[in-house]
Design a protein around this motif. Structure first.
Motif, mmCIF file in Angstrom:
data_model
loop_
_atom_site.group_PDB
_atom_site.id
_atom_site.type_symbol
_atom_site.label_atom_id
_atom_site.label_comp_id
_atom_site.label_asym_id
_atom_site.label_seq_id
_atom_site.Cartn_x
_atom_site.Cartn_y
_atom_site.Cartn_z
ATOM 1 N N UNK A 102 3.114 41.312 -35.555
ATOM 2 C CA UNK A 102 2.941 42.469 -34.667
ATOM 3 C C UNK A 102 1.452 42.699 -34.443
ATOM 4 N N UNK A 103 1.013 42.498 -33.221
ATOM 5 C CA UNK A 103 -0.397 42.577 -32.848
ATOM 6 C C UNK A 103 -0.615 43.871 -32.069
ATOM 7 N N UNK A 104 -1.438 44.782 -32.611
ATOM 8 C CA UNK A 104 -1.626 46.056 -31.904
ATOM 9 C C UNK A 104 -2.469 45.928 -30.648
ATOM 10 N N UNK A 105 -2.975 44.715 -30.357
ATOM 11 C CA UNK A 105 -3.691 44.484 -29.101
ATOM 12 C C UNK A 105 -2.754 44.023 -27.985
ATOM 13 N N UNK A 106 -1.515 43.695 -28.327
ATOM 14 C CA UNK A 106 -0.583 43.216 -27.311
ATOM 15 C C UNK A 106 -0.429 44.198 -26.152
ATOM 16 N N UNK A 107 -0.270 45.523 -26.400
ATOM 17 C CA UNK A 107 -0.130 46.461 -25.278
ATOM 18 C C UNK A 107 -1.399 46.601 -24.443
ATOM 19 N N UNK A 108 -2.543 46.172 -24.987
ATOM 20 C CA UNK A 108 -3.804 46.332 -24.272
ATOM 21 C C UNK A 108 -3.937 45.357 -23.110
ATOM 22 N N UNK A 109 -2.986 44.458 -22.965
ATOM 23 C CA UNK A 109 -3.004 43.538 -21.831
ATOM 24 C C UNK A 109 -2.830 44.283 -20.510
ATOM 25 N N UNK A 110 -2.252 45.462 -20.566
ATOM 26 C CA UNK A 110 -2.055 46.273 -19.372
ATOM 27 C C UNK A 110 -3.261 47.186 -19.169
ATOM 28 N N UNK A 111 -3.781 47.216 -17.961
ATOM 29 C CA UNK A 111 -4.948 48.050 -17.657
ATOM 30 C C UNK A 111 -4.457 49.460 -17.368
ATOM 31 N N UNK A 112 -4.326 50.242 -18.415
ATOM 32 C CA UNK A 112 -3.776 51.583 -18.261
ATOM 33 C C UNK A 112 -4.163 52.461 -19.443
ATOM 34 N N UNK A 113 -4.079 53.770 -19.245
ATOM 35 C CA UNK A 113 -4.180 54.696 -20.366
ATOM 36 C C UNK A 113 -2.940 54.528 -21.231
ATOM 37 N N UNK A 114 -3.080 54.661 -22.529
ATOM 38 C CA UNK A 114 -1.938 54.570 -23.430
ATOM 39 C C UNK A 114 -2.252 55.285 -24.736
ATOM 40 N N UNK A 115 -1.209 55.552 -25.513
ATOM 41 C CA UNK A 115 -1.360 56.252 -26.792
ATOM 42 C C UNK A 115 -0.825 55.363 -27.909
ATOM 43 N N UNK A 116 -1.580 55.292 -29.005
ATOM 44 C CA UNK A 116 -1.143 54.578 -30.199
ATOM 45 C C UNK A 116 -0.990 55.563 -31.349
#
Length: 506
Positions: A421-435
């Motif tokens: 599980x890589x916490x950078x995986x969602x960062x592929x999308x250019x968007x605001x997000x919450x972790x």
């Protein structure tokens, strides 16, 4: 009249990356360059870990890595003897998914970026030059000279100056470019060599009167040599050939040069503009800052400029953010550029200084200190963080707020990979997000759903605590993957207040 959202002047890596990131976000761009085509020489070679992390957003990282050469170690040689071996890969393990320095010639790098841009329907307009422009408050009007010699007028909401150290746009807005020029003359040569051991690592050779760096970047012994031109030869640098430069450090490495494919001499400058923004015009890359090649930071810094500005321009064009969001580009990148120039200046001065004391430190003190330092985990980790640009933060930015655990607003999100599980995986999308690392509050889930804000929750474990995260805290991430807000409570109220100040479109 030709109209677009952003007119980009300059199609080097900085301009190309800006065009890619803007186009990916639905912003119309026009990118021009006065050259006849992409560069044909290697020029900048190093692609740092932070650049590769950001390249994941356009699925570029794997292609760049496949085409380049990973350099996992640095060797220091003094008068023909290897005195230190520093493993960059070991130092970066656990800090980044890319714990290495990638060697990838700039001409090939540019070709890849151009090809990727063309798949998005954008073509670089060559032999097209910006003659003048006017900022009319609500738009930019630019005069262009086309390949046939005729002039054309175009309009854009914003103008991006990626047009190099002699930037027309920087001169037009009256921005300063203070700094200086080092006294030494340097040479760079792309060569085919043999005899270097190991052949695929970085080698730095220091001698009393000579210096050379060797970076391998391809098959058949293809390497880049960087060295100094000393004594009276510096006065005739423009007419020198490779045979004229000092060979002592090269010979001491056991290096045989079989073919010289490109050779050039140059002086190194260190300058930073006083303004990255003037109204609707922006400066990026070499148009805003130039510095010594120490650490391979130049091209990577320009690429980071582009990605920092791209999401802000996209928000402004779409009417999702106030004009003050664009001011944060200068606040963040100017401070970093000044720090970078200062750091590279000190390293560069140490390596190239011509005095008996500097010679003594390089050839007597450094060989004693560096072998010991290179075995110390914290020292190697520090070196990797600095060179890889993963230590870059925006703590002093108006966009950075809060602290949760050891993670501050403005930090690069710590990278953690646990059981695949890589916490950078969602960062592929250019968007605001919450972790959230631990458990997300029910009201936070509801709030994120209502605002169409992606929420990613990771089951708590010791790896996240080691990385500096606070359990159950909420981390609001910017589209360029830096932490905007660290909210220890994990409640949506803090996020609501933050976004009301900066982003209207969520």
């Amino acid at each position: 009249m030709n109209k677009q959202d952003v007119l980009i002047v300059g199609a080097g890596p900085t301009g190309l990356v800006l065009a890619l990131w803007l186009t990916q976000q639905g912003i119309t761009v026009r990118i021009i360059d006065k050259s006849t085509g992409p560069g044909t020489t290697s020029r900048a070679l190093a692609v740092q870990a932070r650049t590769l992390e950001l390249y994941r957003q356009l699925d570029l990282a794997d292609a760049v890595i496949a085409a380049g050469n990973r350099n996992l170690s640095i060797n220091l040689w003094i008068k023909g003897k290897r005195k230190a071996h520093i493993s960059v890969g070991e130092a970066g393990a656990g800090l980044s998914p890319y714990p290495f320095v990638l060697i990838y010639p700039q001409d090939l790098h540019e070709q890849l970026l151009v090809e990727r841009l063309e798949t998005l329907g954008i073509r670089v307009e060559r032999q097209t030059e910006l003659i003048d422009f006017e900022d009319k408050g609500d738009k930019i009007t630019a005069r262009l000279q086309m390949p046939n010699g005729e002039e054309e007028t175009c309009e854009a909401q914003y103008l991006a100056g990626c047009d190099g150290a002699r930037s027309t746009i920087r001169h037009k807005i009256g921005a300063a470019f203070e700094g200086g020029t080092y006294s030494q003359v340097f040479y760079v040569a792309d060569v085919e060599v043999s005899g270097l051991t190991p052949p695929d690592e970085v080698h730095l050779a220091l001698d009393h009167s000579d210096f050379v760096a060797v970076l391998s970047y391809g098959k058949n012994g293809q390497s880049r040599l960087i060295g100094t031109v000393r004594d009276e030869r510096a006065e005739r640098a423009e007419t020198l050939t490779f045979d004229d430069v000092g060979q002592q450090a090269i010979r001491n490495l056991g290096l045989q040069v079989h073919q010289v494919n490109w050779f050039s001499t140059y002086r190194v400058h260190h300058r930073v503009t006083d303004r990255f923004r003037s109204g609707r015009a922006f400066l990026l890359g070499d148009a805003a800052h130039i510095h010594s090649p120490a650490g391979g930071q130049g091209m990577n810094t320009g690429i980071s400029d582009a990605i920092n500005l791209a999401w802000k321009l996209a928000a402004a064009v779409k009417g999702e953010a106030p004009d003050s969001l664009l001011d944060s580009y200068q606040a963040e990148r100017l401070l970093f550029a000044r720090k970078l120039v200062d750091t590279t200046d000190r390293v560069f001065t140490f390596v190239t200084a011509e005095s008996s004391f500097a010679d003594f430190v390089r050839t007597r003190i450094a060989p004693l200190f560096l072998p010991v330092a290179s075995t110390m985990g914290p020292v190697r980790e520090f070196m990797f963080r600095v060179i890889s640009q993963t230590t870059l933060s925006y703590h002093e930015s108006p966009l950075s707020q809060g602290v949760a655990g050891k993670v501050h607003g403005g930090d690069r999100l710590p990278w953690v990979s646990v059981d695949g599980t890589d916490n950078y995986e969602p960062l592929k999308t250019i968007t605001w997000q919450v972790h959230v690392y631990g458990s997300a509050r029910a009201e936070l889930k509801t709030w994120c759903e209502a605002h169409h804000l992606p929420l990613h929750v990771y089951a708590w474990g010791p790896e996240y605590e080691k990385a500096g995260f606070a359990r159950d805290a909420a981390y609001l991430l910017r589209p360029d993957t830096y932490v905007a807000l660290a909210a220890p409570s994990g409640a949506p109220a803090d996020l609501e207040t933050y976004l009301k100040d900066w982003i209207h479109g969520l």
